[in-house]
Scaffold this motif. Sequence first.
Motif, PDB file in Angstrom:
ATOM      1  N   PRO B   7      72.005 -47.390 -30.421  1.00  0.00           N
ATOM      2  CA  PRO B   7      71.199 -48.608 -30.613  1.00  0.00           C
ATOM      3  C   PRO B   7      72.028 -49.880 -30.785  1.00  0.00           C
ATOM      4  N   PHE B   8      73.275 -49.735 -31.223  1.00  0.00           N
ATOM      5  CA  PHE B   8      74.062 -50.926 -31.499  1.00  0.00           C
ATOM      6  C   PHE B   8      75.182 -51.152 -30.484  1.00  0.00           C
ATOM      7  N   SER B   9      75.198 -50.380 -29.407  1.00  0.00           N
ATOM      8  CA  SER B   9      76.184 -50.637 -28.352  1.00  0.00           C
ATOM      9  C   SER B   9      75.693 -51.785 -27.478  1.00  0.00           C
ATOM     10  N   PRO B  10      76.460 -52.875 -27.424  1.00  0.00           N
ATOM     11  CA  PRO B  10      76.019 -53.990 -26.579  1.00  0.00           C
ATOM     12  C   PRO B  10      76.052 -53.630 -25.095  1.00  0.00           C
ATOM     13  N   TYR B  11      76.877 -52.670 -24.711  1.00  0.00           N
ATOM     14  CA  TYR B  11      76.944 -52.287 -23.303  1.00  0.00           C
ATOM     15  C   TYR B  11      75.751 -51.420 -22.907  1.00  0.00           C
ATOM     16  N   VAL B  12      75.301 -50.575 -23.842  1.00  0.00           N
ATOM     17  CA  VAL B  12      74.049 -49.851 -23.590  1.00  0.00           C
ATOM     18  C   VAL B  12      72.905 -50.855 -23.485  1.00  0.00           C
ATOM     19  N   ARG B  13      72.877 -51.790 -24.418  1.00  0.00           N
ATOM     20  CA  ARG B  13      71.813 -52.795 -24.407  1.00  0.00           C
ATOM     21  C   ARG B  13      71.796 -53.556 -23.086  1.00  0.00           C
ATOM     22  N   LYS B  14      72.970 -53.913 -22.603  1.00  0.00           N
ATOM     23  CA  LYS B  14      73.056 -54.622 -21.318  1.00  0.00           C
ATOM     24  C   LYS B  14      72.392 -53.823 -20.207  1.00  0.00           C
ATOM     25  N   CYS B  15      72.626 -52.523 -20.177  1.00  0.00           N
ATOM     26  CA  CYS B  15      72.014 -51.678 -19.141  1.00  0.00           C
ATOM     27  C   CYS B  15      70.504 -51.619 -19.313  1.00  0.00           C
ATOM     28  N   LEU B  16      70.046 -51.508 -20.549  1.00  0.00           N
ATOM     29  CA  LEU B  16      68.604 -51.394 -20.780  1.00  0.00           C
ATOM     30  C   LEU B  16      67.910 -52.732 -20.511  1.00  0.00           C
ATOM     31  N   VAL B  17      68.540 -53.823 -20.862  1.00  0.00           N
ATOM     32  CA  VAL B  17      67.997 -55.146 -20.533  1.00  0.00           C
ATOM     33  C   VAL B  17      67.899 -55.297 -19.009  1.00  0.00           C
ATOM     34  N   THR B  18      68.941 -54.860 -18.319  1.00  0.00           N
ATOM     35  CA  THR B  18      68.932 -54.931 -16.853  1.00  0.00           C
ATOM     36  C   THR B  18      67.798 -54.082 -16.282  1.00  0.00           C
ATOM     37  N   ALA B  19      67.646 -52.858 -16.790  1.00  0.00           N
ATOM     38  CA  ALA B  19      66.554 -51.989 -16.327  1.00  0.00           C
ATOM     39  C   ALA B  19      65.201 -52.648 -16.585  1.00  0.00           C
ATOM     40  N   HIS B  20      65.068 -53.275 -17.740  1.00  0.00           N
ATOM     41  CA  HIS B  20      63.801 -53.944 -18.074  1.00  0.00           C
ATOM     42  C   HIS B  20      63.524 -55.088 -17.107  1.00  0.00           C
ATOM     43  N   GLU B  21      64.536 -55.882 -16.820  1.00  0.00           N
ATOM     44  CA  GLU B  21      64.363 -56.996 -15.877  1.00  0.00           C
ATOM     45  C   GLU B  21      63.902 -56.505 -14.504  1.00  0.00           C
ATOM     46  N   LEU B  22      64.340 -55.301 -14.152  1.00  0.00           N
ATOM     47  CA  LEU B  22      64.035 -54.756 -12.825  1.00  0.00           C
ATOM     48  C   LEU B  22      62.773 -53.899 -12.812  1.00  0.00           C
ATOM     49  N   GLY B  23      62.111 -53.806 -13.964  1.00  0.00           N
ATOM     50  CA  GLY B  23      60.891 -53.001 -14.028  1.00  0.00           C
ATOM     51  C   GLY B  23      61.156 -51.507 -14.032  1.00  0.00           C
ATOM     52  N   LEU B  24      62.371 -51.121 -14.423  1.00  0.00           N
ATOM     53  CA  LEU B  24      62.754 -49.704 -14.373  1.00  0.00           C
ATOM     54  C   LEU B  24      62.824 -49.043 -15.748  1.00  0.00           C
ATOM     55  N   SER B  25      62.540 -49.807 -16.806  1.00  0.00           N
ATOM     56  CA  SER B  25      62.721 -49.291 -18.167  1.00  0.00           C
ATOM     57  C   SER B  25      62.064 -47.938 -18.386  1.00  0.00           C
ATOM     58  N   ASP B  26      60.818 -47.807 -17.899  1.00  0.00           N
ATOM     59  CA  ASP B  26      60.063 -46.579 -18.183  1.00  0.00           C
ATOM     60  C   ASP B  26      60.658 -45.367 -17.493  1.00  0.00           C
ATOM     61  N   ARG B  27      61.525 -45.604 -16.519  1.00  0.00           N
ATOM     62  CA  ARG B  27      62.098 -44.472 -15.773  1.00  0.00           C
ATOM     63  C   ARG B  27      63.445 -44.025 -16.331  1.00  0.00           C
ATOM     64  N   VAL B  28      63.930 -44.710 -17.370  1.00  0.00           N
ATOM     65  CA  VAL B  28      65.239 -44.364 -17.941  1.00  0.00           C
ATOM     66  C   VAL B  28      65.029 -43.658 -19.277  1.00  0.00           C
ATOM     67  N   GLN B  29      65.374 -42.382 -19.308  1.00  0.00           N
ATOM     68  CA  GLN B  29      65.248 -41.593 -20.533  1.00  0.00           C
ATOM     69  C   GLN B  29      66.488 -41.801 -21.408  1.00  0.00           C
ATOM     70  N   LEU B  30      66.267 -41.972 -22.702  1.00  0.00           N
ATOM     71  CA  LEU B  30      67.388 -42.162 -23.622  1.00  0.00           C
ATOM     72  C   LEU B  30      67.866 -40.813 -24.154  1.00  0.00           C
ATOM     73  N   LEU B  31      69.168 -40.601 -24.106  1.00  0.00           N
ATOM     74  CA  LEU B  31      69.773 -39.368 -24.635  1.00  0.00           C
ATOM     75  C   LEU B  31      70.548 -39.705 -25.906  1.00  0.00           C
ATOM     76  N   PRO B  32      70.467 -38.848 -26.928  1.00  0.00           N
ATOM     77  CA  PRO B  32      71.213 -39.147 -28.162  1.00  0.00           C
ATOM     78  C   PRO B  32      72.720 -39.071 -27.925  1.00  0.00           C
ATOM     79  N   SER B  33      73.472 -39.819 -28.701  1.00  0.00           N
ATOM     80  CA  SER B  33      74.929 -39.800 -28.588  1.00  0.00           C
ATOM     81  C   SER B  33      75.544 -40.101 -29.936  1.00  0.00           C
TER      82      SER B  33
END
Lengths: 205, 205
Positions: B7-33
């Motif tokens: 949750p606090f990785s800015p690089y993960v956030r960057k990817c999720l923000v990008t997915a959201h901008e592209l309308g792909l958020s719902d297709r990306v499953q989050l895996l624990p790490s």
Amino acid sequence: MQIFFSPFSPYVRKCLVTAHELGLSDRVQLLPSNANPVTRDQDIIAKNPLGKVPTFITDDGVVLYDSRVICEYLNEMGNGSLLPSGGAARWDALTLQALADGILDGALLARYEDVARPEALRWPEWRAAQLDKAQTSLAHLQAHPALLAPGRVDIGTLTVACALWYLDLRFPDFGWRERFAAVAAWYESFSQRPSLQASWALPPA
Amino acid sequence: MQIFFSPFSPYVRKCLVTAHELGLSDRVQLLPSNANPVTRDQDIIAKNPLGKVPTFITDDGVVLYDSRVICEYLNEMGNGSLLPSGGAARWDALTLQALADGILDGALLARYEDVARPEALRWPEWRAAQLDKAQTSLAHLQAHPALLAPGRVDIGTLTVACALWYLDLRFPDFGWRERFAAVAAWYESFSQRPSLQASWALPPA
């Protein structure tokens, strides 16, 4: 074209190797630099506020960084195929580049721990974890021969070669050849490429 | 599609923000790490030998990293224009992304110095130099208003927003808004985008 140069920066080397592969070496002028992780180089900062090498200046005066951006630009300038234009080959080359860049990021942090940080403040576990990235990454390359297939020349394999060069330069006791014979055999052959045999130095002032 | 999540990785956030901008958020499953700079996460290493987040797995099972590669892949999956396809706009967006990634690289090293490294081994000059990358970079953005022009939405501006989010999260005393009012005004508006307002959490186990 110009690039802020440091002879022992693996990321500068990656750019110059890329330029050499593309036949662009003679068109890239080397600029002196004093990049340092603590004492920041104000001449570089004036062009690139991160103050890091490589920093690149196009013939139109546009400033580009970092090495990934510069290499992609050089590939376009040279009409190259070091970055495949799309599809699976592109993701493969870019991820292999990221793997090798990650080895280098860790190796540079281990190097700073060894020589930049005051001795009393060094943290062996940190250094070991940074170098362990090279260990697990070379194990991955050893286990996936397709990544270093003979004849594969792209930004991924070139960056792996730069990473191995840097490990040899800074960590001669790392002993990766004994543990990863297939990677060593690949590097023995691949490093004969003229781009990797070339060396660079600033012209006399 | 899957991504190793923190949750606090800015690089993960960057990817999720990008997915959201592209309308792909719902297709990306989050895996624990449990990515950590010293105690390395073997579950991640099994996929990405660098052991870092973000690490991404396509629907075809191909593993991609790091955030730059993932974001370019997402842009292609979403037929997006967050990475312009060529020319000056592409170099501009990629270099702005590199600037913001560089701010984050420095900020993460400063953060590790603050919380990961044993207190007796901390080196204030190193921490200061890492955070000074943010200082000089924000000064650059403040001095070049075209970089953060109103309406500019690409991988460069999105990454700058993620960098500012991380500075606020980890260095609330950094006080950048007072020194860089134009950047602050831009962020006040830009950060209202739904992609930057969104938050992500792992589903309950």
